[in-house]
Design an enzyme around this catalytic site. Structure first.
Site, PDB file in Angstrom:
ATOM      1  CG  HIS A  84      -1.843   1.192   1.266  1.00  0.00           C
ATOM      2  ND1 HIS A  84      -2.571   1.602   0.165  1.00  0.00           N
ATOM      3  CD2 HIS A  84      -2.133   2.076   2.260  1.00  0.00           C
ATOM      4  CE1 HIS A  84      -3.278   2.679   0.488  1.00  0.00           C
ATOM      5  NE2 HIS A  84      -3.029   2.976   1.748  1.00  0.00           N
ATOM      6  CE1 TYR A 105      -2.549  -1.692  -3.864  1.00  0.00           C
ATOM      7  CE2 TYR A 105      -3.865  -1.862  -5.852  1.00  0.00           C
ATOM      8  CZ  TYR A 105      -3.529  -1.203  -4.690  1.00  0.00           C
ATOM      9  OH  TYR A 105      -4.194  -0.046  -4.332  1.00  0.00           O
ATOM     10  CG  ASP A 120      -3.630   6.330   2.650  1.00  0.00           C
ATOM     11  OD1 ASP A 120      -3.757   6.539   1.422  1.00  0.00           O
ATOM     12  OD2 ASP A 120      -3.647   5.190   3.145  1.00  0.00           O
TER      13      ASP A 120
END
Length: 718
Positions: free
Chosen positions: A347, A549, A370
């Site tokens: 991440h 992912y 984020d």
């Protein structure tokens, strides 16, 4: 009427302003830009940094009189007010209460040379500067012009001050970088064009602030808070994603991307930001975590906040923040979606550098932000700033969102087999540790720097366990992994969680026989060993899945069952392959495969063995056919190979790079025969000197993107 003469910005003032006897204003553009480290911005505007002096020269039609009093007014935002620090009124040679000041310097006859200083905590944004002259009881004023004021990492009194010049050049002035992706055992470099100094990007960055929910609710208060990097960075983290307002990027993690761009095909922020701006703030489709982080890095560096991109491998998404990630599989190893918790292969988020007046100096330094919309914070999708010091020390009660980031790097991962009779078995697995190889680009080079130690103490150390227990206590989580107060009940008993998984009497490992390449078969071996003297029969269920992912399965590729007999402490190998024909239709837009082996015996615990496979990029080279000099054309040659044993059509070669190409270049590649190599040439005309990053991306519907980049040292114009 405006005139541009070289780097001198002149304003011919209309007749209404002749009472001031000013003919023109010279904003000393070249001098101020060099002093304020803003020369790289592709803009004719005056761009300055707060807390630092700047110079302007007024050309007077007649000399100022001894009795004249001059007052300056600097204002920003829709409703400037001194009480909100969005308006400053200050006189010559007197520092005002606002911290703004103006000083008259020795000058040529008929001119007035002025030095103006803004305070180090001034609101950032676009300002107007007016000059008032009071002569007796007469007042006249004129607009001297506009300027943009930014955060100033070079100013010791600014909250974003960064002492190291090499770090300032990397985290503020570098307009390209590397974002690390892949899996913990195969970390890949992906080039990214931040392009924070490109044309329109400063205007777009300021527009992002003006599109925030805070600005719509109360524009005056919102602008008045823009002196604080904590506030500005948090607003940007909300507005880069499109979940709560018409933010920049719309996220998507499944399905097809036909109505937009596959997130894997972006190579930089400039194209995305311009697309959002030119289409009147319509969110750009689509992004995933590295796209959100790349765009946010561009915007924050553009505004003057030192920022870098961070990759956390084996990153936990702990939905209910109980520091435990539960994974469920069936008897064959298939992932079951019985929980919203997940562990992503990686991440990507940001860190920005500033002090924390709200928390205390211990928490100054790198702050996690984020923009990927994962969980709501105070009602909207935003995250941070969370101090890395707070995360390392387990201070998960501190603003903002430190508990969520702490879980991302520290949560425990527990795997369960969900049997057909609804019985759950906690299975032993050589579980990947959460929060591994936390990475960022090195200062001055493209190397990887591991910053895991900034987030946590050594895994398993006494200090690390103490911090973990402290975090559990602050979150109200019992050591069993259950929250004392949670809205959703856990799906298994605390008794089951309290019991660690029984260690099996066999060991196993999945081994790649050769580096996997797209278009070729993948050869694997499962190596099993009996750890005890008893004879064993092991039932093995092998499964291969194409995954994102985020480790979410996209498609099943392979299922196999085997039975293996092992004598006393005997080792055996099972060889198998995943053929290209089996995976080709599942890996057109990504290259990740998860292989699992569930190994069961009649007595004793089951074993889960997992392996993440990332297929390697095919062959691509970039050659620059001559010296690179500003304003001089030079050819670039790109050679690439069709990795497949079939004809591919409708490919597109794309190239971009700040200071090299003003817009993304697209070249059609009509047809490539099986395994054929092709060469494409195109011309670039560099327009900025220094180290530049040229990126190339071959996009094709038959396989995922083939990317490459090269660093160029561009000489100044001759």
């Amino acid at each position: 009427m405006y005139k541009f003469e070289g780097t001198v910005f002149l304003i011919n003032l209309p007749c209404i302003f002749l009472a001031l006897k000013i003919a023109s204003v010279n904003w000393q553009s070249k001098l101020n830009k060099a002093a304020h480290h803003t020369s790289d911005y592709s803009s004719t505007e005056t761009i300055l940094r707060r807390g630092q002096a700047f110079s302007i020269t007024l050309t007077l039609q007649t000399a100022a009189q001894p009795g004249d009093n001059f007052t300056f007014i600097a204002s920003t935002g829709p409703s400037p007010a001194e009480s909100q620090q969005t308006k400053a009124v200050f006189s010559l040679s007197e520092e005002s209460a606002s911290g703004w000041s103006a000083t008259r310097e020795p000058s040529e006859p008929g001119c007035m040379d002025l030095t103006i200083v803004s305070p180090a905590d001034a609101v950032i944004g676009r300002y107007k500067l007016k000059l008032q002259k009071v002569s007796g009881n007469k007042v006249s004023s004129t607009l001297l012009g506009q300027f943009v004021l930014l955060f100033n990492p070079w100013c010791p009194n600014d909250d974003v001050y960064m002492a190291n010049e090499k770090e300032r050049r990397e985290y503020v002035l570098n307009d390209s970088g590397i974002i690390f992706q892949g899996v913990e055992k195969h970390i890949q470099k992906e080039a990214w064009n931040y392009g924070q100094f490109e044309e329109d990007i400063l205007d777009i960055s300021l527009a992002i602030l003006d599109r925030s929910l805070n600005h719509r609710e109360d524009p005056a208060v919102d602008v008045s808070n823009r002196n604080d990097p904590i506030y500005v960075s948090r607003v940007i983290s909300a507005t880069v994603n499109s979940n709560d307002e018409k933010g920049v990027v719309e996220g998507k993690w499944n399905g097809k991307y036909g109505s937009g761009t596959n997130p894997l095909q972006w190579s930089g922020s400039v194209t995305i930001l311009r697309k959002w701006y030119r289409r009147r703030y319509k969110p750009v489709r689509y992004g995933q975590c590295w796209v959100f982080a790349g765009v946010m890095c561009t915007v924050l560096r553009c505004l003057g906040i030192p920022t870098r991109v961070i990759t956390n491998f084996n990153s936990a998404h702990d939905k209910n923040v109980n520091l435990s990630i539960d994974k469920y599989i069936d008897n064959s190893g298939k992932t079951l979606h019985l929980t919203e918790d997940s562990v992503w292969n990686f991440h990507v988020w940001n860190e920005s550098w500033f002090i924390r007046r709200d928390l205390g100096s211990f928490y100054d330094g790198w702050q996690v932000l984020d923009a990927t919309p994962q969980e709501k914070s105070k009602g909207i999708y935003q995250c941070g700033p969370a101090s890395t010091r707070a995360i390392k020390e387990g201070d998960v009660n501190l603003d903002y969102d430190s508990s969520f980031v702490f879980a991302a790097v520290n949560a425990d991962c527990v795997t369960w087999i969900h049997h057909s009779n609804k019985r759950k078995e906690r299975i032993y697995s050589d579980t990947r540790k959460i929060g591994k190889f936390i990475s960022t680009k090195a200062v001055g080079t493209n190397s990887r720097v591991d910053v895991t130690a900034n987030y946590k103490y050594s895994e398993g150390s006494l200090k690390e366990r103490r911090v973990y227990k402290k975090a559990l206590k602050l979150l109200g989580v019992r050591s069993t992994g259950k929250r004392t107060k949670i809205t959703k009940p856990r799906r298994h008993s605390s008794v089951a969680r309290r019991q660690p998984a029984q260690k099996p009497s066999i060991s196993g490992k999945l081994i790649l026989d050769a580096s996997p390449v797209i278009g070729q078969d993948i050869l694997l071996t499962l190596a099993l060993r009996n750890l005890i003297t008893d004879f064993k029969t092991i039932k093995v269920k092998l499964r291969a899945s194409a995954i994102l992912y985020t480790r979410k399965p996209k498609a099943e590729i392979l299922q196999l069952s085997r039975s293996v007999k092992l004598g006393s402490e005997e080792a055996k190998e099972i060889s198998f392959k995943i053929s290209y024909s089996q995976y080709k239709n599942s890996l057109m837009d990504d290259r990740k495969i998860l292989v699992t082996a569930v190994c069961k015996t009649k007595q004793g615990a089951s074993l889960l063995v997992e392996k993440d496979i990332v297929l390697q990029d095919p062959f691509l080279t970039i050659k620059v056919l001559g010296p690179t000099v500003v304003h001089e054309p030079v050819n670039v040659e790109v050679t690439f190979t069709n990795p497949l044993s079939e004809v591919v059509t409708d490919c597109v070669l794309r190239a971009e790079g700040s200071g090299l190409l003003k817009e993304q270049l697209r070249i059609n590649v009509a047809r490539m025969a099986p395994m054929e190599s092709s060469t494409v040439q195109f011309e670039i005309i560099p327009y900025k000197s220094g180290t530049r990053q040229l990126q190339v991306d071959l996009v094709c519907i038959h396989f995922s993107d083939i990317k490459g980049f090269v660093m160029l040292d561009v000489s100044p114009a001759q």
